[in-house]
Design a protein around this motif. Structure first.
Motif, PDB file in Angstrom:
ATOM      1  N   PRO A 172      15.359  13.325 -70.049  1.00 53.04           N
ATOM      2  CA  PRO A 172      14.970  14.477 -69.216  1.00 53.04           C
ATOM      3  C   PRO A 172      15.596  15.747 -69.777  1.00 53.04           C
ATOM      4  CG  PRO A 172      16.634  13.141 -68.109  1.00 53.04           C
ATOM      5  CD  PRO A 172      16.216  12.366 -69.319  1.00 53.04           C
ATOM      6  N   GLY A 173      14.824  16.796 -69.835  1.00 58.24           N
ATOM      7  CA  GLY A 173      15.328  18.054 -70.364  1.00 58.24           C
ATOM      8  C   GLY A 173      14.943  19.226 -69.490  1.00 58.24           C
ATOM      9  N   ASP A 174      15.642  20.331 -69.690  1.00 61.76           N
ATOM     10  CA  ASP A 174      15.362  21.562 -68.949  1.00 61.76           C
ATOM     11  C   ASP A 174      15.675  22.730 -69.871  1.00 61.76           C
ATOM     12  OD1 ASP A 174      15.180  23.725 -67.227  1.00 61.76           O
ATOM     13  OD2 ASP A 174      15.973  22.606 -65.513  1.00 61.76           O
ATOM     14  N   PRO A 175      14.714  23.127 -70.743  1.00 58.84           N
ATOM     15  CA  PRO A 175      14.972  24.207 -71.705  1.00 58.84           C
ATOM     16  C   PRO A 175      15.439  25.505 -71.055  1.00 58.84           C
ATOM     17  CG  PRO A 175      12.933  23.062 -72.237  1.00 58.84           C
ATOM     18  CD  PRO A 175      13.368  22.552 -70.891  1.00 58.84           C
ATOM     19  N   GLY A 176      14.868  25.836 -69.906  1.00 56.34           N
ATOM     20  CA  GLY A 176      15.274  27.063 -69.230  1.00 56.34           C
ATOM     21  C   GLY A 176      16.713  27.014 -68.760  1.00 56.34           C
ATOM     22  N   MET A 177      17.119  25.883 -68.193  1.00 54.72           N
ATOM     23  CA  MET A 177      18.496  25.746 -67.736  1.00 54.72           C
ATOM     24  C   MET A 177      19.477  25.743 -68.895  1.00 54.72           C
ATOM     25  SD  MET A 177      20.557  25.627 -65.236  1.00 54.72           S
ATOM     26  CE  MET A 177      19.375  25.436 -63.888  1.00 54.72           C
ATOM     27  N   LEU A 178      19.087  25.124 -70.017  1.00 55.21           N
ATOM     28  CA  LEU A 178      19.938  25.131 -71.209  1.00 55.21           C
ATOM     29  C   LEU A 178      20.192  26.559 -71.667  1.00 55.21           C
ATOM     30  CD1 LEU A 178      21.324  23.778 -73.655  1.00 55.21           C
ATOM     31  CD2 LEU A 178      19.065  23.660 -74.741  1.00 55.21           C
ATOM     32  N   PHE A 179      19.130  27.359 -71.731  1.00 65.12           N
ATOM     33  CA  PHE A 179      19.266  28.739 -72.172  1.00 65.12           C
ATOM     34  C   PHE A 179      20.112  29.559 -71.201  1.00 65.12           C
ATOM     35  CE2 PHE A 179      17.009  33.047 -72.333  1.00 65.12           C
ATOM     36  CZ  PHE A 179      17.871  33.537 -73.290  1.00 65.12           C
ATOM     37  N   LEU A 180      19.815  29.470 -69.914  1.00 64.11           N
ATOM     38  CA  LEU A 180      20.553  30.253 -68.923  1.00 64.11           C
ATOM     39  C   LEU A 180      22.023  29.851 -68.868  1.00 64.11           C
ATOM     40  CD1 LEU A 180      17.954  30.393 -65.997  1.00 64.11           C
ATOM     41  CD2 LEU A 180      18.578  32.227 -67.582  1.00 64.11           C
ATOM     42  N   SER A 181      22.285  28.560 -68.972  1.00 57.54           N
ATOM     43  CA  SER A 181      23.675  28.080 -68.918  1.00 57.54           C
ATOM     44  C   SER A 181      24.468  28.579 -70.117  1.00 57.54           C
ATOM     45  CB  SER A 181      23.703  26.554 -68.868  1.00 57.54           C
ATOM     46  OG  SER A 181      23.053  26.068 -67.718  1.00 57.54           O
ATOM     47  N   SER A 182      23.878  28.478 -71.293  1.00 58.31           N
ATOM     48  CA  SER A 182      24.554  28.951 -72.499  1.00 58.31           C
ATOM     49  C   SER A 182      24.788  30.449 -72.437  1.00 58.31           C
ATOM     50  CB  SER A 182      23.721  28.595 -73.735  1.00 58.31           C
ATOM     51  OG  SER A 182      24.275  29.180 -74.893  1.00 58.31           O
ATOM     52  N   PHE A 183      23.775  31.195 -71.994  1.00 54.99           N
ATOM     53  CA  PHE A 183      23.913  32.651 -71.916  1.00 54.99           C
ATOM     54  C   PHE A 183      25.010  33.020 -70.926  1.00 54.99           C
ATOM     55  CE2 PHE A 183      23.054  37.014 -70.957  1.00 54.99           C
ATOM     56  CZ  PHE A 183      22.487  37.530 -72.121  1.00 54.99           C
ATOM     57  N   ALA A 184      25.006  32.392 -69.750  1.00 53.59           N
ATOM     58  CA  ALA A 184      26.009  32.715 -68.729  1.00 53.59           C
ATOM     59  C   ALA A 184      27.414  32.368 -69.204  1.00 53.59           C
ATOM     60  CB  ALA A 184      25.684  31.967 -67.438  1.00 53.59           C
TER      61      ALA A 184
END
Length: 442
Positions: free
Chosen positions: A170-182
């Motif tokens: 299971p993946g969540d590209p949007g969450m990966l990006f937002l988490s890394s950015f934050a």
């Protein structure tokens, strides 16, 4: 000795040799796949190349091809100058603008070292001109590159999401990006406070002149590292040639927006869309695209394709299941997750982050399939832990910042980045463990 142990030893040797010798890790990985496949497993050529990641190849070539065109036709320069104009004399905003510009470049497909290589000379020049601590400026550029590096159309993001998809996780590209950015944004706020940011809040635009001391000392070049200046060995010019938004650059910006919108909202393949946009731009403006093919990040393409090909061989012989079983025997899922993140951070501080992301996520697949830890949470924790250590001077990004620092301050920057980067080997995995793994997000 079992075949699984042999493949693990060979992978470790690949990382070790590529770290201490000037040998490309991707080329080594291809050689390892050939030697192990042909002489240990008795496989033929077709079996060995079956693990070649064609999808990642297209993505890496496409996005770096498009970015090379944007750099060649001046679109990147226009973005940098537009960002600087937004500062309007507020010195404290300059490091943050460099953070955002670098994040934007990596978010739209620039390889992280390439983005740092473009922005670091500009940023360190501003650090010299406006007496900004070089550690502050350098770390915000590096953190900005990591912050944007996991967008769905970026290199890191494409690699991680591709590996997750191929392993049916299971993946969540949007969450990966937002988490890394934050995470990188918060980390940069700490850097801002530690390396003279509060002093910048009290100053207006007051660039130093060529005859003034530029390191916050008596002109001897020494510094205590608490709030001085820094930059390149050359004084930043008071003004640079303005880059206007002509037809070619406007079309390039439109193409980048089409790529982002197509990938995010319409599910278009990132690689093929990027190549399509680049080809259209080359037809409209052949002169600007003349040398773009040569600027594709071929070393990165070779690196990730080599690593993934070898990891695919490891999957075929059961090494992944073997390691996953060993991790599962720890009996404490949260401890196992922490250990995986620590390994990723420690190795990435010296080796390629791209290679680490391509290798460690598949190695964690059997452990993730047990369901004891949320796959999305561990992928995010591992990705962040393995990327923020790029501030180490032994990584490409850290080395670029050191190289673009003023000669009298390079030793200070090198030692500062070494302390900061090595501290991240421990701090980043612990923080990501506390934020993403310990709460056991579902």
């Amino acid at each position: 000795m079992s075949v699984q142990i042999i493949t693990i030893i060979v992978l470790a040797v690949v990382f070790l040799v590529a770290t201490v010798l000037p040998v490309h890790m991707g080329a080594l990985a291809f050689v390892a796949a050939f030697m192990v496949g042909a002489f240990v497993l008795g496989e033929g050529k077709d079996d060995i190349v079956a693990g070649f990641p064609g999808d990642l190849f297209v993505i890496l070539v496409g996005v770096t091809y498009l970015f090379a065109m944007a750099k060649a036709n001046g679109t990147v320069d226009w973005l940098v100058q537009a960002a600087v104009r937004l500062v309007r004399g507020k010195i404290a905003l300059i490091p943050w603008m460099m953070f955002l510009v670098t994040a934007l470049l990596t978010a739209v497909g620039a390889v992280v070292p390439a983005a740092v290589a473009i922005i670091a000379p500009v940023a360190m020049g501003f650090a010299l001109r406006y007496r900004i601590n070089p550690m502050l400026m350098g770390l915000l550029v590096i953190n900005g590159a990591s912050a944007g590096g996991f967008s769905p159309i970026s290199i890191f993001g494409s690699i991680v999401n591709g590996v997750v998809t191929r392993n049916n996780l299971p993946g969540d590209p949007g969450m990966l990006f937002l988490s890394s950015f934050a995470f990188n944004l918060a980390l940069s706020a700490v850097v801002f406070l530690l390396f003279g940011g509060r002093d910048l809040l009290r100053r207006n635009a007051d660039p130093v002149t060529e005859n003034q001391p530029q390191d916050g000392t008596d002109g001897t070049g020494s510094t205590d590292g608490t709030g001085g200046a820094g930059g390149t060995a050359v004084i930043a010019p008071a003004a640079t040639t303005a880059v206007t938004l002509n037809k070619e650059r406007l079309l390039t910006l439109t193409g980048l927006l089409v790529l982002a919108g197509g990938a995010l909202f319409f599910g278009l393949d990132v690689g093929f869309t990027a190549i399509t946009v680049a080809v259209v731009l080359s037809l409209v403006s052949p002169k600007g695209a003349k040398d773009a093919i040569g600027q594709i990040a071929w070393p990165t393409v070779l690196l990730i394709c080599g690593i993934v090909t070898y990891v695919s061989l490891m999957e075929r012989v059961g090494t992944i299941d073997f390691l996953g079983g060993k991790v599962a025997t720890i009996g404490i899922p949260l401890l196992a997750g922490l250990l995986i993140c620590l390994i990723g951070a420690a190795v990435s501080a010296f080796a390629s982050t791209t290679g680490i992301l391509g290798a460690l996520i598949p190695l964690a697949v059997p452990f993730l399939l047990t369901g004891d830890i949320a796959a999305v949470a561990l992928v995010i924790a591992l990705s962040v832990s393995s990327s923020v250590v790029d501030s180490s001077p032994f990584s490409t990004s850290g080395a670029l910042v050191v190289a673009n620092s003023r000669e009298t301050e390079r030793d200070y920057v090198f030692r500062g980045l070494m302390r900061w980067g090595f501290s991240m080997i421990v701090i980043a995995p612990l923080l990501t463990w506390l934020i993403f793994l310990a709460p056991n997000w579902s």
